[in-house]
Design a protein around this motif. Structure first.
Motif: not given
Length: 385
Positions: A66-91
Protein backbone atom coordinates in the motif's frame (compact mmCIF):
# COMPACT_ATOMS: atom_id res chain seq x y z
CA UNK A 1 -0.82 -6.02 -15.48
CA UNK A 2 2.17 -8.36 -15.49
CA UNK A 3 5.35 -7.38 -13.66
CA UNK A 4 7.44 -6.78 -16.80
CA UNK A 5 4.77 -4.49 -18.27
CA UNK A 6 4.48 -2.59 -15.00
CA UNK A 7 8.24 -1.98 -15.05
CA UNK A 8 8.06 -0.44 -18.52
CA UNK A 9 4.78 1.49 -18.38
CA UNK A 10 4.56 2.35 -14.68
CA UNK A 11 1.54 2.37 -12.41
CA UNK A 12 0.01 5.61 -13.75
CA UNK A 13 0.46 8.17 -16.50
CA UNK A 14 3.80 9.78 -15.61
CA UNK A 15 2.82 13.22 -16.91
CA UNK A 16 -0.80 14.32 -16.78
CA UNK A 17 0.00 17.84 -18.04
CA UNK A 18 1.73 17.20 -21.38
CA UNK A 19 1.49 13.38 -21.70
CA UNK A 20 5.24 12.85 -21.64
CA UNK A 21 6.13 9.16 -21.68
CA UNK A 22 8.91 9.66 -19.13
CA UNK A 23 8.15 11.14 -15.67
CA UNK A 24 9.18 14.82 -15.52
CA UNK A 25 12.01 15.82 -13.20
CA UNK A 26 10.75 18.38 -10.68
CA UNK A 27 13.82 20.11 -9.30
CA UNK A 28 11.90 22.70 -7.32
CA UNK A 29 12.34 22.83 -3.57
CA UNK A 30 9.13 24.73 -2.87
CA UNK A 31 5.67 25.22 -4.37
CA UNK A 32 3.38 28.25 -4.64
CA UNK A 33 0.36 28.10 -2.38
CA UNK A 34 -2.84 28.62 -4.35
CA UNK A 35 -4.74 30.04 -1.41
CA UNK A 36 -3.75 31.43 1.96
CA UNK A 37 -3.83 28.80 4.68
CA UNK A 38 -4.58 25.91 2.31
CA UNK A 39 -2.37 22.88 2.76
CA UNK A 40 -1.43 21.52 -0.65
CA UNK A 41 -0.20 18.00 -1.49
CA UNK A 42 3.15 19.50 -2.48
CA UNK A 43 4.53 22.29 -0.33
CA UNK A 44 8.21 21.61 0.31
CA UNK A 45 10.17 18.88 -1.43
CA UNK A 46 11.67 17.34 1.67
CA UNK A 47 8.12 16.33 2.52
CA UNK A 48 6.91 15.46 -0.97
CA UNK A 49 7.92 15.89 -4.58
CA UNK A 50 6.02 14.86 -7.75
CA UNK A 51 8.98 12.95 -9.16
CA UNK A 52 9.47 11.04 -5.92
CA UNK A 53 5.73 10.47 -5.53
CA UNK A 54 5.67 8.74 -8.93
CA UNK A 55 8.54 6.42 -7.98
CA UNK A 56 7.07 5.65 -4.56
CA UNK A 57 3.75 4.67 -6.14
CA UNK A 58 5.63 2.42 -8.56
CA UNK A 59 7.65 0.84 -5.74
CA UNK A 60 4.44 0.07 -3.84
CA UNK A 61 3.00 -1.66 -6.91
CA UNK A 62 6.17 -3.66 -7.57
CA UNK A 63 6.41 -4.84 -3.97
CA UNK A 64 2.67 -5.56 -3.63
CA UNK A 65 2.30 -2.87 -0.96
CA UNK A 66 0.00 0.00 0.00
CA UNK A 67 2.88 2.36 0.83
CA UNK A 68 6.23 2.91 -0.88
CA UNK A 69 9.15 5.16 0.13
CA UNK A 70 12.26 6.31 -1.74
CA UNK A 71 15.40 7.19 0.23
CA UNK A 72 18.85 8.57 -0.45
CA UNK A 73 20.47 5.14 0.07
CA UNK A 74 19.75 1.57 1.03
CA UNK A 75 21.24 2.28 4.45
CA UNK A 76 18.76 5.13 4.96
CA UNK A 77 15.94 2.74 4.08
CA UNK A 78 17.20 0.28 6.71
CA UNK A 79 17.59 3.10 9.25
CA UNK A 80 14.02 4.24 8.58
CA UNK A 81 12.75 0.69 9.08
CA UNK A 82 14.64 0.31 12.35
CA UNK A 83 13.43 3.75 13.46
CA UNK A 84 9.93 2.31 13.96
CA UNK A 85 11.39 0.71 17.13
CA UNK A 86 11.99 2.32 20.52
CA UNK A 87 14.74 2.52 23.10
CA UNK A 88 14.98 -0.75 24.99
CA UNK A 89 13.77 -2.83 22.05
CA UNK A 90 15.77 -5.69 20.57
CA UNK A 91 16.04 -6.80 16.94
CA UNK A 92 17.13 -10.29 15.88
CA UNK A 93 19.31 -10.17 12.75
CA UNK A 94 20.50 -12.70 10.15
CA UNK A 95 23.97 -13.73 11.31
CA UNK A 96 25.85 -13.05 8.05
CA UNK A 97 23.93 -9.91 7.24
CA UNK A 98 25.53 -7.07 5.25
CA UNK A 99 28.31 -5.51 7.34
CA UNK A 100 26.88 -2.01 6.98
CA UNK A 101 23.70 -3.05 8.76
CA UNK A 102 25.67 -4.23 11.79
CA UNK A 103 27.80 -1.07 11.67
CA UNK A 104 24.59 0.99 11.70
CA UNK A 105 23.29 -0.90 14.72
CA UNK A 106 26.63 -0.67 16.53
CA UNK A 107 27.59 2.87 15.55
CA UNK A 108 24.23 4.61 15.76
CA UNK A 109 21.22 2.75 17.14
CA UNK A 110 23.16 1.29 20.06
CA UNK A 111 23.52 4.81 21.48
CA UNK A 112 19.73 5.16 21.37
CA UNK A 113 19.11 1.99 23.35
CA UNK A 114 18.35 -0.43 20.52
CA UNK A 115 20.04 -3.81 20.99
CA UNK A 116 20.49 -6.67 18.53
CA UNK A 117 21.58 -10.29 18.31
CA UNK A 118 22.99 -12.09 15.28
CA UNK A 119 21.40 -15.51 14.85
CA UNK A 120 21.05 -18.26 12.26
CA UNK A 121 17.65 -17.41 10.78
CA UNK A 122 17.61 -20.67 8.82
CA UNK A 123 17.25 -22.50 12.16
CA UNK A 124 13.71 -21.86 13.43
CA UNK A 125 14.50 -23.52 16.76
CA UNK A 126 17.35 -21.07 17.34
CA UNK A 127 15.02 -18.20 16.47
CA UNK A 128 12.38 -19.42 18.91
CA UNK A 129 14.98 -19.64 21.69
CA UNK A 130 16.23 -16.14 20.92
CA UNK A 131 12.82 -14.47 21.31
CA UNK A 132 12.41 -12.60 24.60
CA UNK A 133 10.23 -9.84 26.04
CA UNK A 134 12.46 -7.15 24.51
CA UNK A 135 12.38 -8.56 20.98
CA UNK A 136 10.27 -6.29 18.79
CA UNK A 137 11.64 -6.96 15.30
CA UNK A 138 13.31 -9.58 13.14
CA UNK A 139 15.59 -8.41 10.31
CA UNK A 140 16.09 -10.99 7.56
CA UNK A 141 18.31 -11.19 4.51
CA UNK A 142 17.38 -14.09 2.26
CA UNK A 143 19.61 -14.90 0.47
CA UNK A 144 22.01 -13.46 3.03
CA UNK A 145 25.09 -11.42 2.29
CA UNK A 146 27.57 -12.99 1.54
CA UNK A 147 26.98 -16.70 2.32
CA UNK A 148 23.57 -16.84 0.63
CA UNK A 149 21.82 -18.54 3.54
CA UNK A 150 18.09 -18.98 2.95
CA UNK A 151 15.49 -18.08 5.55
CA UNK A 152 11.93 -19.34 5.43
CA UNK A 153 10.34 -15.88 5.35
CA UNK A 154 6.81 -17.17 5.76
CA UNK A 155 7.68 -19.35 8.78
CA UNK A 156 9.70 -16.61 10.50
CA UNK A 157 7.01 -14.00 9.87
CA UNK A 158 4.36 -16.34 11.29
CA UNK A 159 6.44 -17.05 14.42
CA UNK A 160 7.10 -13.33 14.90
CA UNK A 161 3.45 -12.31 14.46
CA UNK A 162 2.38 -14.69 17.22
CA UNK A 163 4.44 -12.54 19.59
CA UNK A 164 3.55 -9.14 18.14
CA UNK A 165 7.00 -8.85 16.57
CA UNK A 166 7.47 -7.21 13.17
CA UNK A 167 9.46 -8.78 10.34
CA UNK A 168 11.74 -6.66 8.14
CA UNK A 169 13.23 -8.23 5.00
CA UNK A 170 16.19 -6.82 3.10
CA UNK A 171 15.33 -8.12 -0.37
CA UNK A 172 18.25 -6.52 -2.22
CA UNK A 173 19.77 -9.76 -3.54
CA UNK A 174 16.60 -10.82 -5.39
CA UNK A 175 14.38 -7.73 -5.87
CA UNK A 176 10.58 -8.02 -6.15
CA UNK A 177 11.02 -9.54 -9.61
CA UNK A 178 12.26 -12.76 -8.00
CA UNK A 179 10.85 -12.57 -4.46
CA UNK A 180 7.96 -10.69 -2.79
CA UNK A 181 8.48 -10.80 0.99
CA UNK A 182 5.27 -8.92 1.86
CA UNK A 183 3.24 -11.69 0.23
CA UNK A 184 5.11 -14.15 2.47
CA UNK A 185 4.03 -12.32 5.61
CA UNK A 186 6.79 -9.75 6.14
CA UNK A 187 5.76 -6.34 7.50
CA UNK A 188 8.43 -4.20 5.82
CA UNK A 189 10.58 -4.86 2.76
CA UNK A 190 13.66 -2.78 1.97
CA UNK A 191 15.88 -2.68 -1.09
CA UNK A 192 19.20 -1.06 -1.81
CA UNK A 193 17.99 0.49 -5.06
CA UNK A 194 21.65 1.19 -5.85
CA UNK A 195 21.87 -2.46 -6.85
CA UNK A 196 19.43 -4.29 -9.15
CA UNK A 197 16.83 -1.49 -9.32
CA UNK A 198 19.38 0.89 -10.84
CA UNK A 199 21.52 -1.79 -12.45
CA UNK A 200 24.08 0.62 -13.90
CA UNK A 201 26.38 1.63 -11.01
CA UNK A 202 25.33 5.27 -11.28
CA UNK A 203 22.72 5.84 -8.55
CA UNK A 204 22.76 5.65 -4.76
CA UNK A 205 19.22 5.10 -3.48
CA UNK A 206 17.04 2.90 -1.29
CA UNK A 207 13.40 1.95 -1.00
CA UNK A 208 11.01 0.59 1.62
CA UNK A 209 7.45 -0.67 1.36
CA UNK A 210 4.74 -1.87 3.75
CA UNK A 211 1.05 -2.67 3.93
CA UNK A 212 0.79 -1.55 7.56
CA UNK A 213 -0.62 1.97 7.93
CA UNK A 214 0.97 2.45 11.36
CA UNK A 215 4.43 1.41 10.21
CA UNK A 216 4.03 3.53 7.09
CA UNK A 217 3.28 6.55 9.26
CA UNK A 218 6.48 6.07 11.25
CA UNK A 219 8.63 5.42 8.17
CA UNK A 220 7.14 8.44 6.43
CA UNK A 221 7.76 10.63 9.46
CA UNK A 222 11.40 9.53 9.58
CA UNK A 223 11.77 10.22 5.86
CA UNK A 224 10.18 13.66 6.13
CA UNK A 225 11.90 14.78 9.35
CA UNK A 226 15.37 13.28 8.80
CA UNK A 227 15.34 14.29 5.14
CA UNK A 228 17.12 11.24 3.74
CA UNK A 229 15.15 11.51 0.53
CA UNK A 230 15.94 10.30 -2.98
CA UNK A 231 16.69 13.28 -5.22
CA UNK A 232 14.74 13.99 -8.45
CA UNK A 233 17.54 13.38 -10.95
CA UNK A 234 18.56 10.17 -9.16
CA UNK A 235 14.92 9.08 -9.33
CA UNK A 236 14.88 9.75 -13.09
CA UNK A 237 17.87 7.42 -13.50
CA UNK A 238 16.31 4.86 -11.18
CA UNK A 239 13.01 4.79 -13.09
CA UNK A 240 14.99 4.37 -16.31
CA UNK A 241 16.94 1.51 -14.77
CA UNK A 242 13.79 -0.22 -13.51
CA UNK A 243 12.42 -0.50 -17.05
CA UNK A 244 15.04 -3.16 -17.86
CA UNK A 245 15.08 -4.87 -14.43
CA UNK A 246 13.51 -8.13 -15.61
CA UNK A 247 15.59 -8.57 -18.76
CA UNK A 248 18.79 -7.73 -16.89
CA UNK A 249 18.05 -10.16 -14.08
CA UNK A 250 17.09 -12.93 -16.50
CA UNK A 251 20.50 -12.61 -18.19
CA UNK A 252 22.34 -12.27 -14.88
CA UNK A 253 20.72 -15.40 -13.47
CA UNK A 254 21.60 -17.31 -16.64
CA UNK A 255 25.24 -16.20 -16.41
CA UNK A 256 25.41 -17.00 -12.69
CA UNK A 257 24.23 -20.56 -13.27
CA UNK A 258 26.89 -21.17 -15.93
CA UNK A 259 29.59 -19.60 -13.76
CA UNK A 260 28.61 -21.97 -10.95
CA UNK A 261 28.98 -24.92 -13.36
CA UNK A 262 32.50 -23.73 -14.22
CA UNK A 263 33.46 -23.26 -10.58
CA UNK A 264 32.17 -26.73 -9.69
CA UNK A 265 34.69 -28.27 -12.06
CA UNK A 266 37.69 -26.14 -11.08
CA UNK A 267 40.22 -27.49 -8.54
CA UNK A 268 40.86 -23.99 -7.26
CA UNK A 269 37.41 -23.78 -5.67
CA UNK A 270 36.85 -25.53 -2.35
CA UNK A 271 33.18 -24.70 -1.82
CA UNK A 272 30.36 -22.87 -3.61
CA UNK A 273 27.49 -21.02 -1.93
CA UNK A 274 24.58 -20.79 -4.35
CA UNK A 275 20.87 -21.46 -3.62
CA UNK A 276 20.45 -22.94 -7.10
CA UNK A 277 22.47 -26.02 -6.15
CA UNK A 278 20.39 -28.95 -4.94
CA UNK A 279 22.89 -29.57 -2.13
CA UNK A 280 22.40 -26.06 -0.74
CA UNK A 281 20.64 -26.37 2.67
CA UNK A 282 18.05 -23.78 1.68
CA UNK A 283 17.43 -25.06 -1.85
CA UNK A 284 13.88 -26.33 -1.25
CA UNK A 285 12.79 -23.23 0.68
CA UNK A 286 14.22 -20.90 -1.97
CA UNK A 287 12.44 -22.90 -4.67
CA UNK A 288 9.19 -22.39 -2.82
CA UNK A 289 9.43 -18.68 -1.99
CA UNK A 290 11.44 -17.27 -4.93
CA UNK A 291 11.28 -17.41 -8.72
CA UNK A 292 14.97 -18.28 -8.98
CA UNK A 293 18.20 -18.46 -6.94
CA UNK A 294 19.34 -15.07 -8.23
CA UNK A 295 22.66 -14.00 -9.67
CA UNK A 296 24.85 -13.80 -6.56
CA UNK A 297 27.50 -16.49 -6.07
CA UNK A 298 30.02 -16.90 -3.26
CA UNK A 299 32.88 -19.41 -3.12
CA UNK A 300 35.97 -20.40 -1.17
CA UNK A 301 39.32 -20.18 -2.94
CA UNK A 302 41.67 -23.06 -2.28
CA UNK A 303 44.56 -22.03 0.04
CA UNK A 304 47.05 -23.01 -2.67
CA UNK A 305 45.87 -20.00 -4.68
CA UNK A 306 46.90 -16.42 -3.93
CA UNK A 307 43.72 -14.44 -3.49
CA UNK A 308 45.40 -11.07 -4.14
CA UNK A 309 46.94 -12.32 -7.40
CA UNK A 310 43.57 -13.76 -8.41
CA UNK A 311 41.81 -10.41 -7.91
CA UNK A 312 44.56 -8.38 -9.56
CA UNK A 313 44.65 -10.69 -12.60
CA UNK A 314 40.99 -10.23 -13.57
CA UNK A 315 40.48 -8.40 -16.87
CA UNK A 316 36.72 -8.05 -17.39
CA UNK A 317 35.30 -8.91 -14.01
CA UNK A 318 35.46 -5.78 -11.86
CA UNK A 319 36.84 -5.96 -8.31
CA UNK A 320 34.83 -3.49 -6.28
CA UNK A 321 31.95 -2.85 -3.94
CA UNK A 322 28.26 -3.18 -4.80
CA UNK A 323 26.35 -5.73 -6.87
CA UNK A 324 23.40 -6.15 -9.22
CA UNK A 325 24.82 -4.06 -12.04
CA UNK A 326 25.25 -4.81 -15.74
CA UNK A 327 28.97 -5.42 -15.16
CA UNK A 328 30.12 -8.48 -13.22
CA UNK A 329 31.44 -7.36 -9.84
CA UNK A 330 33.59 -9.33 -7.43
CA UNK A 331 34.50 -8.62 -3.82
CA UNK A 332 36.48 -9.99 -0.87
CA UNK A 333 33.95 -9.74 2.01
CA UNK A 334 36.52 -9.92 4.84
CA UNK A 335 38.18 -6.70 3.62
CA UNK A 336 35.15 -5.20 1.86
CA UNK A 337 31.48 -5.54 2.72
CA UNK A 338 32.23 -7.05 6.16
CA UNK A 339 35.39 -5.20 7.10
CA UNK A 340 33.45 -3.52 9.92
CA UNK A 341 32.72 -6.91 11.50
CA UNK A 342 34.96 -7.79 14.42
CA UNK A 343 37.07 -10.94 13.96
CA UNK A 344 34.71 -12.70 16.36
CA UNK A 345 31.65 -11.62 14.34
CA UNK A 346 33.26 -12.77 11.09
CA UNK A 347 34.07 -16.12 12.65
CA UNK A 348 30.52 -16.48 13.98
CA UNK A 349 29.09 -15.57 10.57
CA UNK A 350 31.43 -17.95 8.71
CA UNK A 351 33.15 -15.19 6.74
CA UNK A 352 36.65 -16.52 6.16
CA UNK A 353 39.64 -14.86 4.53
CA UNK A 354 39.34 -17.05 1.41
CA UNK A 355 35.66 -16.21 0.79
CA UNK A 356 34.85 -14.43 -2.48
CA UNK A 357 31.50 -12.93 -3.53
CA UNK A 358 30.57 -12.51 -7.19
CA UNK A 359 27.65 -10.63 -8.73
CA UNK A 360 27.04 -11.86 -12.28
CA UNK A 361 26.53 -9.19 -14.92
CA UNK A 362 25.17 -9.32 -18.46
CA UNK A 363 28.46 -9.65 -20.38
CA UNK A 364 29.20 -12.48 -22.79
CA UNK A 365 29.44 -15.64 -20.72
CA UNK A 366 32.50 -16.97 -22.55
CA UNK A 367 34.45 -13.82 -21.67
CA UNK A 368 33.53 -14.17 -18.01
CA UNK A 369 34.51 -17.85 -17.85
CA UNK A 370 37.76 -17.15 -19.68
CA UNK A 371 38.54 -14.32 -17.26
CA UNK A 372 37.97 -16.48 -14.19
CA UNK A 373 40.01 -19.31 -15.68
CA UNK A 374 43.06 -17.21 -16.53
CA UNK A 375 43.02 -15.45 -13.15
CA UNK A 376 42.89 -18.79 -11.33
CA UNK A 377 45.79 -20.14 -13.39
CA UNK A 378 47.91 -17.08 -12.62
CA UNK A 379 47.24 -17.27 -8.89
CA UNK A 380 47.98 -20.95 -8.23
CA UNK A 381 51.00 -21.73 -6.06
CA UNK A 382 51.86 -18.09 -5.41
CA UNK A 383 50.93 -17.79 -1.77
CA UNK A 384 53.53 -16.21 0.46
CA UNK A 385 54.52 -17.79 3.77
Amino acid sequence: MHFQTLLVHGHEKPDKTYNAVIPPIYLTTTYRSEKFGKRERFGYSRGNNPTRAYLEGLIAELEGAKHGFAFSSGMTAIAASLAVLKSGDQVLVTKNVYGGTVALLDGFFKDFGLSYELIDMSDLNQLERAFNEKTKAVLIESPSNPLLDITDIEAVSRAAKKRGIITIVDNTFLSPYLQRPLELGADIVVESATKFFSGHSDVIAGTAATNDDGLAGKIGAYQRLAGGIAQPFDIYLLVRGLKTLSVRIDRQVENAGKIVEFLQNNPGIDKIYYPGLAEHPGYAINQRQSKSPGSMVSFLLNPAYNIAVFFDSLRYITPGASLGSVETLIQHPATGSHATFSPEQRKQAGITDNLIRLSAGIENLNDLIEDLEQALKKSIGKNSD
